[in-house]
Design a protein around this motif. Structure first.
Motif, PDB file in Angstrom:
ATOM      1  N   GLU A 336       0.831  -1.211   0.000  1.00 56.39           N
ATOM      2  CA  GLU A 336       0.000   0.000   0.000  1.00 56.39           C
ATOM      3  C   GLU A 336       0.864   1.260   0.000  1.00 56.39           C
ATOM      4  OE1 GLU A 336      -2.298  -2.657   3.036  1.00 56.39           O
ATOM      5  OE2 GLU A 336      -0.258  -2.518   2.249  1.00 56.39           O
ATOM      6  N   ASP A 337       1.974   1.250   0.767  1.00 57.42           N
ATOM      7  CA  ASP A 337       2.866   2.410   0.807  1.00 57.42           C
ATOM      8  C   ASP A 337       3.571   2.601  -0.530  1.00 57.42           C
ATOM      9  OD1 ASP A 337       2.171   2.792   3.472  1.00 57.42           O
ATOM     10  OD2 ASP A 337       3.828   1.566   4.212  1.00 57.42           O
ATOM     11  N   VAL A 338       3.971   1.483  -1.139  1.00 60.73           N
ATOM     12  CA  VAL A 338       4.627   1.547  -2.444  1.00 60.73           C
ATOM     13  C   VAL A 338       3.690   2.170  -3.470  1.00 60.73           C
ATOM     14  CG1 VAL A 338       5.494   0.154  -4.365  1.00 60.73           C
ATOM     15  CG2 VAL A 338       6.158  -0.406  -2.019  1.00 60.73           C
ATOM     16  N   LEU A 339       2.459   1.701  -3.499  1.00 61.35           N
ATOM     17  CA  LEU A 339       1.522   2.159  -4.525  1.00 61.35           C
ATOM     18  C   LEU A 339       1.016   3.574  -4.270  1.00 61.35           C
ATOM     19  CD1 LEU A 339      -0.377  -1.145  -5.310  1.00 61.35           C
ATOM     20  CD2 LEU A 339       1.329   0.038  -6.690  1.00 61.35           C
ATOM     21  N   TRP A 345       3.290   9.767  -8.385  1.00 60.50           N
ATOM     22  CA  TRP A 345       4.254  10.068  -9.450  1.00 60.50           C
ATOM     23  C   TRP A 345       3.651   9.880 -10.839  1.00 60.50           C
ATOM     24  CZ3 TRP A 345       7.995  12.926 -10.648  1.00 60.50           C
ATOM     25  CH2 TRP A 345       8.873  12.635 -11.697  1.00 60.50           C
ATOM     26  N   TYR A 346       2.848   8.844 -11.010  1.00 62.59           N
ATOM     27  CA  TYR A 346       2.254   8.577 -12.325  1.00 62.59           C
ATOM     28  C   TYR A 346       0.859   9.182 -12.475  1.00 62.59           C
ATOM     29  CZ  TYR A 346       6.042   5.265 -13.259  1.00 62.59           C
ATOM     30  OH  TYR A 346       7.280   4.697 -13.473  1.00 62.59           O
ATOM     31  N   ASP A 347       0.368   9.835 -11.426  1.00 65.42           N
ATOM     32  CA  ASP A 347      -0.948  10.471 -11.442  1.00 65.42           C
ATOM     33  C   ASP A 347      -2.038   9.467 -11.814  1.00 65.42           C
ATOM     34  OD1 ASP A 347      -3.001  12.276 -11.288  1.00 65.42           O
ATOM     35  OD2 ASP A 347      -2.526  13.319 -13.165  1.00 65.42           O
ATOM     36  N   VAL A 348      -2.139   8.426 -11.013  1.00 67.70           N
ATOM     37  CA  VAL A 348      -3.166   7.405 -11.220  1.00 67.70           C
ATOM     38  C   VAL A 348      -3.898   7.156  -9.900  1.00 67.70           C
ATOM     39  CG1 VAL A 348      -1.903   6.255 -13.080  1.00 67.70           C
ATOM     40  CG2 VAL A 348      -1.554   5.500 -10.707  1.00 67.70           C
ATOM     41  N   GLU A 349      -5.020   6.488  -9.998  1.00 64.70           N
ATOM     42  CA  GLU A 349      -5.746   6.013  -8.826  1.00 64.70           C
ATOM     43  C   GLU A 349      -5.512   4.518  -8.699  1.00 64.70           C
ATOM     44  OE1 GLU A 349      -9.842   7.007  -8.993  1.00 64.70           O
ATOM     45  OE2 GLU A 349      -9.503   9.176  -9.130  1.00 64.70           O
ATOM     46  N   VAL A 350      -5.467   4.031  -7.473  1.00 62.42           N
ATOM     47  CA  VAL A 350      -5.259   2.601  -7.228  1.00 62.42           C
ATOM     48  C   VAL A 350      -6.481   2.040  -6.534  1.00 62.42           C
ATOM     49  CG1 VAL A 350      -3.840   0.854  -6.105  1.00 62.42           C
ATOM     50  CG2 VAL A 350      -2.761   2.906  -7.060  1.00 62.42           C
ATOM     51  N   GLU A 351      -7.002   0.961  -7.081  1.00 62.76           N
ATOM     52  CA  GLU A 351      -8.159   0.282  -6.493  1.00 62.76           C
ATOM     53  C   GLU A 351      -7.749  -1.130  -6.081  1.00 62.76           C
ATOM     54  OE1 GLU A 351     -12.403  -1.554  -8.032  1.00 62.76           O
ATOM     55  OE2 GLU A 351     -11.774   0.405  -8.811  1.00 62.76           O
ATOM     56  N   TYR A 352      -8.110  -1.513  -4.890  1.00 65.97           N
ATOM     57  CA  TYR A 352      -7.731  -2.829  -4.371  1.00 65.97           C
ATOM     58  C   TYR A 352      -8.929  -3.777  -4.419  1.00 65.97           C
ATOM     59  CZ  TYR A 352      -3.577  -0.492  -2.575  1.00 65.97           C
ATOM     60  OH  TYR A 352      -2.408   0.210  -2.462  1.00 65.97           O
ATOM     61  N   GLN A 353      -8.822  -4.802  -5.248  1.00 67.79           N
ATOM     62  CA  GLN A 353      -9.803  -5.882  -5.268  1.00 67.79           C
ATOM     63  C   GLN A 353      -9.145  -7.179  -4.793  1.00 67.79           C
ATOM     64  OE1 GLN A 353     -11.697  -6.113  -9.120  1.00 67.79           O
ATOM     65  NE2 GLN A 353     -12.475  -4.004  -9.009  1.00 67.79           N
ATOM     66  N   ALA A 354      -7.979  -7.029  -4.216  1.00 70.25           N
ATOM     67  CA  ALA A 354      -7.227  -8.165  -3.676  1.00 70.25           C
ATOM     68  C   ALA A 354      -6.690  -7.778  -2.308  1.00 70.25           C
ATOM     69  CB  ALA A 354      -6.087  -8.537  -4.610  1.00 70.25           C
ATOM     70  N   ASP A 355      -6.475  -8.762  -1.462  1.00 70.96           N
ATOM     71  CA  ASP A 355      -5.915  -8.523  -0.132  1.00 70.96           C
ATOM     72  C   ASP A 355      -4.399  -8.433  -0.236  1.00 70.96           C
ATOM     73  OD1 ASP A 355      -5.285  -8.338   2.513  1.00 70.96           O
ATOM     74  OD2 ASP A 355      -5.840 -10.399   3.020  1.00 70.96           O
ATOM     75  N   GLY A 383       2.728 -11.775  -6.395  1.00 68.76           N
ATOM     76  CA  GLY A 383       1.672 -12.731  -6.707  1.00 68.76           C
ATOM     77  C   GLY A 383       0.332 -12.072  -6.920  1.00 68.76           C
ATOM     78  N   ILE A 384       0.317 -10.747  -7.061  1.00 73.80           N
ATOM     79  CA  ILE A 384      -0.916 -10.003  -7.278  1.00 73.80           C
ATOM     80  C   ILE A 384      -1.040  -9.651  -8.759  1.00 73.80           C
ATOM     81  CG2 ILE A 384      -2.177  -7.878  -6.761  1.00 73.80           C
ATOM     82  CD1 ILE A 384      -2.106  -9.756  -4.425  1.00 73.80           C
ATOM     83  N   HIS A 385      -2.213  -9.933  -9.351  1.00 71.37           N
ATOM     84  CA  HIS A 385      -2.480  -9.533 -10.730  1.00 71.37           C
ATOM     85  C   HIS A 385      -2.907  -8.061 -10.754  1.00 71.37           C
ATOM     86  CE1 HIS A 385      -2.919 -13.828 -12.205  1.00 71.37           C
ATOM     87  NE2 HIS A 385      -2.969 -13.968 -10.893  1.00 71.37           N
ATOM     88  N   TYR A 386      -2.902  -7.472 -11.943  1.00 67.96           N
ATOM     89  CA  TYR A 386      -3.404  -6.106 -12.058  1.00 67.96           C
ATOM     90  C   TYR A 386      -3.969  -5.877 -13.445  1.00 67.96           C
ATOM     91  CZ  TYR A 386       0.445  -4.560 -15.063  1.00 67.96           C
ATOM     92  OH  TYR A 386       1.312  -4.406 -16.118  1.00 67.96           O
ATOM     93  N   ARG A 391      -6.926   5.813 -16.156  1.00 65.56           N
ATOM     94  CA  ARG A 391      -5.861   6.164 -15.225  1.00 65.56           C
ATOM     95  C   ARG A 391      -6.087   5.479 -13.871  1.00 65.56           C
ATOM     96  NH1 ARG A 391      -2.594   9.561 -17.643  1.00 65.56           N
ATOM     97  NH2 ARG A 391      -1.298   9.651 -15.775  1.00 65.56           N
ATOM     98  N   ARG A 392      -6.694   4.322 -13.920  1.00 64.59           N
ATOM     99  CA  ARG A 392      -6.957   3.553 -12.709  1.00 64.59           C
ATOM    100  C   ARG A 392      -6.221   2.227 -12.784  1.00 64.59           C
ATOM    101  NH1 ARG A 392     -12.293   1.196 -10.859  1.00 64.59           N
ATOM    102  NH2 ARG A 392     -12.819   1.502 -13.035  1.00 64.59           N
ATOM    103  N   VAL A 393      -5.435   1.939 -11.730  1.00 64.69           N
ATOM    104  CA  VAL A 393      -4.749   0.654 -11.612  1.00 64.69           C
ATOM    105  C   VAL A 393      -5.535  -0.182 -10.633  1.00 64.69           C
ATOM    106  CG1 VAL A 393      -2.646  -0.511 -10.870  1.00 64.69           C
ATOM    107  CG2 VAL A 393      -2.490   1.646 -12.108  1.00 64.69           C
ATOM    108  N   ILE A 394      -5.962  -1.363 -11.069  1.00 70.20           N
ATOM    109  CA  ILE A 394      -6.799  -2.231 -10.236  1.00 70.20           C
ATOM    110  C   ILE A 394      -6.014  -3.499  -9.907  1.00 70.20           C
ATOM    111  CG2 ILE A 394      -8.974  -3.474 -10.067  1.00 70.20           C
ATOM    112  CD1 ILE A 394     -10.031  -1.577 -12.298  1.00 70.20           C
ATOM    113  N   LEU A 395      -5.839  -3.770  -8.624  1.00 74.71           N
ATOM    114  CA  LEU A 395      -5.164  -4.994  -8.179  1.00 74.71           C
ATOM    115  C   LEU A 395      -6.207  -6.069  -7.965  1.00 74.71           C
ATOM    116  CD1 LEU A 395      -2.491  -3.737  -5.646  1.00 74.71           C
ATOM    117  CD2 LEU A 395      -2.390  -3.843  -8.117  1.00 74.71           C
ATOM    118  N   ILE A 396      -5.960  -7.242  -8.562  1.00 74.61           N
ATOM    119  CA  ILE A 396      -6.929  -8.340  -8.485  1.00 74.61           C
ATOM    120  C   ILE A 396      -6.215  -9.627  -8.108  1.00 74.61           C
ATOM    121  CG2 ILE A 396      -8.542  -7.319 -10.138  1.00 74.61           C
ATOM    122  CD1 ILE A 396      -7.296  -8.938 -12.328  1.00 74.61           C
ATOM    123  N   ASN A 397      -6.964 -10.602  -7.636  1.00 76.13           N
ATOM    124  CA  ASN A 397      -6.400 -11.905  -7.283  1.00 76.13           C
ATOM    125  C   ASN A 397      -6.102 -12.707  -8.546  1.00 76.13           C
ATOM    126  OD1 ASN A 397      -6.433 -11.645  -4.436  1.00 76.13           O
ATOM    127  ND2 ASN A 397      -8.656 -11.926  -4.455  1.00 76.13           N
TER     128      ASN A 397
END
Length: 397
Positions: A336-339, A345-355, A383-386, A391-397
Motif C-alpha cells: 500500500e505504501d509503495v503504490l 508520481w504517475y498520477d493514477v488512482e489505485v483500487e484494491y480488489q485483492a488482499d 503474486g498479485i495480478h493487475y 488512469r486507474r490501476v486495479i489490483l486483483i487476485n
C-alpha cells in the motif's frame, strides 16, 4: 551549472542515471559535460557505467539472483569504497554517486528484489492506456492570485514583485533574484506541484528546496523577520542557507514544526500517509509536535503519528532520498505504501480488489520507466495480478 551543483553528488547521480536511461534534456546534457570535463576520474565513472551490463541469463533467473553480492560487485567496479570517519551526509553522497550504476548494472532498470519464495510469472490483463512517468511541472501562485504554469513558461524572468524577480533558470528550476522592497514583506507565494510532477526552488534567502509530487510550499517573497518560516504540505528536501541569526522553520500543516539554522533534511507529510517523517542528513534539527519535541542527529528519522510522542529511529537514507535521485527505493515496504508513491508520481488512482495486507516489497527501479514495467515486477514478486482502466490501476487476485 553552479559550483554547488557541480560538487553535489545528489545532482550528479541524477544526471548520470538519466544519461544512462537517455532522458537528459539538452540543458542537463550540458551540465553533465561540465562535470565530466572537470577530471579524468569523472569521465571514467561514466565510461564504466556505459561499458558494464548484466548478462541476459542473469535477468531470466531472478530467484537465483544474489542482491548483496551484486551490490558489492558494483562497489568494486566503481572503486569508491566508503572510508571510516566520514560524516553521514558525505558517506551517503558518495554512495548515491553510484546509484546509477546499481540501477543500470543490475538489470538496466529491472526491479531488484530479495525474494523469500520462488518467483513465478503471472498473467494479467492490461488495457492499451499509456501512462507516462512524472516530469518537471508545477504551478507558481503569486501573492496577488496570479497563476503561472512553470512547465509552459519560457526560461528567464517570469514575475516581478516589488524589487524581487522570479526567474526560471531551466526546466524544473526557479529562483528569486534581487531584494523585495518594503511593503511586499507580507506577500506570500506558493509553489504547487501536482501529481505526476516535481520541481526545484531556490528561496529568497538562498535555501534550496526540491518538492515531490502532490506537494506544495508557501513562503514569503522576502524573509524580513526574526525567523524564516515556510509551510509545507506533502514532501520536500531542504538544503537550508546558513544564517545563525535567523532560524529557518518549516510549518508542516500545523501538525509540527521543524527548526534549523542550516542543514540538509527531508520531510514527508502527505495527508494520506499514516505519519509525518523527518529525516536528517546533515546538521541538527529540532522537531516540535503537539505532544512532544526532540532533536535528531544525521542519519536519524523522527516519526510523528499525531497520537503518541515522537519516535526517533535510524533512517534508510537510500529509501528516503530515492525520489530526489530519480529512483523508487523500497526496503520491505508494504505494498500500500509503495503504490501510494506510485500513484502520486504517475498520477493514477489505485483500487484494491485483492488482499495485499501481508505483502511487502524490496527493490530499486528508475522513476522514469514505464508504469507497466514497475507493475509487472510488483506482480511477479507479490503474486498479485493487475489491470489498467484509463488512469486507474486495479489490483486483483
Amino acid at each position: 551549472m553552479s559550483d554547488q551543483q557541480l560538487y553535489d553528488p545528489f545532482h550528479i547521480s541524477s544526471l548520470l542515471a538519466r544519461r544512462l536511461y537517455g532522458t537528459l534534456t539538452v540543458a542537463e546534457e550540458a551540465e553533465l559535460e561540465v562535470w565530466l570535463n572537470k577530471s579524468t576520474d569523472n569521465r571514467e565513472i561514466l565510461e564504466k557505467l556505459l561499458s558494464e551490463s548484466i548478462r541476459k541469463e542473469e535477468m531470466e533467473h531472478l530467484n537465483e539472483f544474489d542482491e548483496e553480492a551484486a551490490l558489492k560487485n558494483v562497489w568494486a567496479r566503481i572503486g569508491r569504497p566508503e572510508s571510516p570517519g566520514r560524516s553521514t551526509l558525505r558517506s551517503y553522497m558518495i554512495k548515491m554517486a553510484t546509484a546509477a550504476a546499481v540501477v543500470i548494472m543490475l538489470s538496466v532498470g529491472f526491479w531488484i528484489f530479495k525474494v523469500k519464495s520462488p518467483v513465478k510469472r503471472l498473467s494479467y490483463k492490461v488495457e492499451k492506456t499509456e501512462i507516462s512517468p512524472g516530469a518537471n511541472k508545477a504551478m507558481l501562485i503569486l501573492s496577488n492570485g496570479t497563476k503561472i504554469d512553470l512547465q509552459a513558461a519560457k526560461s528567464g524572468n517570469i514575475a516581478y514583485q516589488g524589487g524581487a524577480v522570479v526567474n526560471k533558470q531551466a526546466e524544473g528550476k526557479i529562483d528569486y533574484r534581487g531584494a523585495a522592497q518594503p511593503g511586499t514583506t507580507d506577500a506570500f507565494n506558493t509553489l504547487a506541484v501536482p501529481k505526476g510532477g516535481q520541481y526545484e526552488l531556490t528561496l529568497p534567502d538562498g535555501t534550496r528546496v526540491w518538492l515531490n509530487a502532490a506537494s506544495s510550499l508557501t513562503y514569503p517573497v522576502a524573509f524580513t523577520g526574526k525567523e524564516r518560516v515556510v509551510t509545507l504540505n506533502g514532501e520536500a528536501y531542504f538544503e537550508v542557507a546558513k544564517n545563525p541569526g535567523k532560524p529557518f522553520l518549516v510549518d508542516v500543516g500545523g501538525k509540527q514544526t521543524v527548526e534549523v539554522l542550516g542543514t540538509h533534511f527531508d520531510i514527508k507529510a502527505y495527508n494520506d500517509d499514516p505519519d509525518i517523517r523527518t529525516t536528517l542528513l546533515e546538521g541538527s534539527v529540532k522537531i516540535n509536535a503537539k505532544n512532544s519535541h526532540t532533536i535528531i542527529k544525521p542519519g536519524q528519522m523522527a516519526v510523528n503519528n499525531l497520537k503518541t510522542p515522537l519516535i526517533v529511529r535510524n533512517a534508510d537514507l537510500d529509501e528516503v532520498m530515492g525520489w530526489k535521485n530519480g529512483l523508487f527505493v523500497f526496503n520491505d515496504e508494504r505494498i500500500e505504501d509503495v503504490l501510494r508513491a506510485v500513484a502520486r508520481w504517475y498520477d493514477v488512482e489505485v483500487e484494491y480488489q485483492a488482499d495485499v495486507s501481508q505483502k511487502k516489497l524490496r527493490g530499486v527501479v528508475s522513476k522514469y520507466k514505464s508504469i507497466r514495467e514497475l507493475l509487472d515486477n510488483i506482480a511477479i514478486t507479490s503474486g498479485i495480478h493487475y489491470k489498467i482502466e484509463g488512469r486507474r490501476v486495479i489490483l486483483i487476485n
